[in-house]
Structures are given as C-alpha cells and as structure tokens.
Write a protein that holds these residues in place. Structure first.
Motif, short mmCIF file in Angstrom:
data_model
loop_
_atom_site.label_atom_id
_atom_site.label_comp_id
_atom_site.label_asym_id
_atom_site.label_seq_id
_atom_site.Cartn_x
_atom_site.Cartn_y
_atom_site.Cartn_z
N ALA A 177 -35.60 3.11 -73.60
CA ALA A 177 -35.95 1.81 -73.02
C ALA A 177 -37.44 1.73 -72.73
N GLY A 180 -39.22 1.46 -76.10
CA GLY A 180 -39.05 0.12 -76.65
C GLY A 180 -39.88 -0.91 -75.91
N TRP A 195 -34.52 -0.70 -80.13
CA TRP A 195 -33.48 -1.40 -79.37
C TRP A 195 -32.11 -1.25 -80.03
N ASP A 230 -28.48 -7.50 -82.96
CA ASP A 230 -29.55 -6.79 -83.65
C ASP A 230 -29.37 -6.84 -85.16
#
Length: 246
Positions: A177, A180, A195, A230
C-alpha cells in the motif's frame, strides 16, 4: 493544507453540497453500477451468514465492504464521492482490522483516511487535470522494488513485536500500500500493477483471517470486486489504465 483552508472550506461548506454529492453517483458506466450491485448482493450473503455469530463486527464489515467498493469505483469514474466513501470505509475496515489483530492493515486504512480521503473531501476535483506518466526505463522498477523490500522489512519487524497473528501477509499488504501510494503520488501509470497484486494478497489475508475465526466473507468479497475493477481498468478501452497510456 492550512494555506488552502479557505478554498477547502468553500468546497465543503456551500449550498447544495449534499445534492452535489448525490449527483456524483450519476453518469457512471453500466459496468460500475453492475459491480456495486454485485458487491451488495455478496455483502448481504456475508451479513446473513455471520451476523448471528458476531453481530457488531458483521455490520461494520458490511458497511465497510460496501463503502470501500463505492470509493474504488468512484475513483475509476473520477467522482467526488470517493472522499466520503473512502473515509467512512477506512474507519470501518480499520475497526475490523484492529478487532481481528490485523494491525498493519488497520494502520493502512488510517493512513488512507488522513493522507488521501481527507484531501479528496476538501478538494474533490483534485484529479481533474492529472496526467499519468509511464516509467522511462526498467531501472525505475528496480528503485520501487527496493523501496518495497525495505519498507516490508521494517514493517514486518515492527509488527512482529505485536501479537499480530498474520504478520507476514499483514505487513506485506501495508508495504504494498505504501509503495502503491508512492507511485500514485508520482503519477505513475504502473501503480495499477501494485494495486492489482495488493488486492490478491489482501484477499489472501482476509481469507486466512476468516479461516482462523477472526473475520467473515465481507472484505474477501469487497477486495474480489476491487480485483474485477482492476481487470476492467486493464482491458477495457474506457478503463483508467488504457486511458492513461494514450
């Protein structure tokens, strides 16, 4: 933030603010509305399955699971609703994370709340003119991979000092995280790879959490929907990843 506070205040404390928020949920693509409905059905199934065992946690997970998907789909549609949906879902997921012992994931959500969701609320049009950039060379991948490895090493050590029962996956998710978010801050298109992979590891984390009796299907379902979103971003001609490459 303080220097822009007058402008931020005008963004929030204005006439018809709530009707404007509702308007932000209109005009999305059919795929986005389909994901919202699909997730809602899954969340209801999870709630029915778990509410008799852990009612408070199940309700919080239900709310967080729905709002988190609304946030991610809002981001895909560049909608101003993403700030409030993200902030409220972060509170819910952090609460569930702390209760389950997934402390790194809980801290991840607090970080999103403070450094992303809050500013999306104060400046809802922050991403209107953002242009994504591609890596210029393979060496940039190496830099970010080294950053990820270093972050994971530090995070793993810190949370191994707690009673986190799933410190390997939990720390891995927080490190991904942070990586990203750094890619997002630098407006790099390649953030979508991070992600997407992060969604898979988060599904694994909450699956392990459920199997060990500390969770339910709610966040497994919501992160599975993230993964579908995604995939849409990667392969649809209207997806963010394809749009950013043009």
């Amino acid at each position: 933030m303080l220097s822009n506070l007058p402008e931020y205040s005008k963004n929030v404390f204005r006439r018809n603010y709530f009707s404007w928020l509702i308007q932000q949920c209109r005009g999305w693509g059919k795929f986005s509305y389909g994901l919202l409905l699909f997730n809602l059905i899954l969340q209801i199934i999870s709630l029915v399955q778990s509410v008799s065992v852990a009612p408070v946690q199940s309700i919080i997970s239900f709310i967080g699971g729905n709002l988190s998907v609304a946030c991610v789909i809002g981001i895909s549609n560049r909608s101003g609703i993403q700030g409030w949906a993200g902030a409220l879902s972060a509170i819910c997921i952090a609460s569930v994370g702390f209760a389950a012992g997934n402390y790194a994931t809980a801290c991840e959500q607090i970080g999103y709340l403070l450094f992303l969701d809050l500013f999306c609320i104060l400046d809802p049009k922050w991403n209107d003119d953002i242009q994504a950039e591609k890596f210029n060379s393979a060496i940039e991948w190496l830099y970010y991979l080294l950053f990820f490895a270093g972050a994971w090493l530090v995070i793993y050590y810190l949370f191994s000092l707690t009673n986190d029962p799933r410190v390997f996956l939990d720390s891995l998710n927080l490190a991904m995280a942070i990586t990203g978010s750094l890619l997002e801050l630098n407006r790099k298109r390649e953030q979508y790879f991070i992600w997407t992979i992060s969604s898979l590891f988060t599904i694994a984390l909450w699956t392990q959490t459920m199997l060990q009796g500390d969770g339910n299907f709610a966040l497994i379902f919501s992160y599975s929907v993230f993964f579908l979103n995604d995939m849409y971003a990667f392969f649809s001609t209207r997806g963010w990843f394809r749009t950013a490459s043009k």
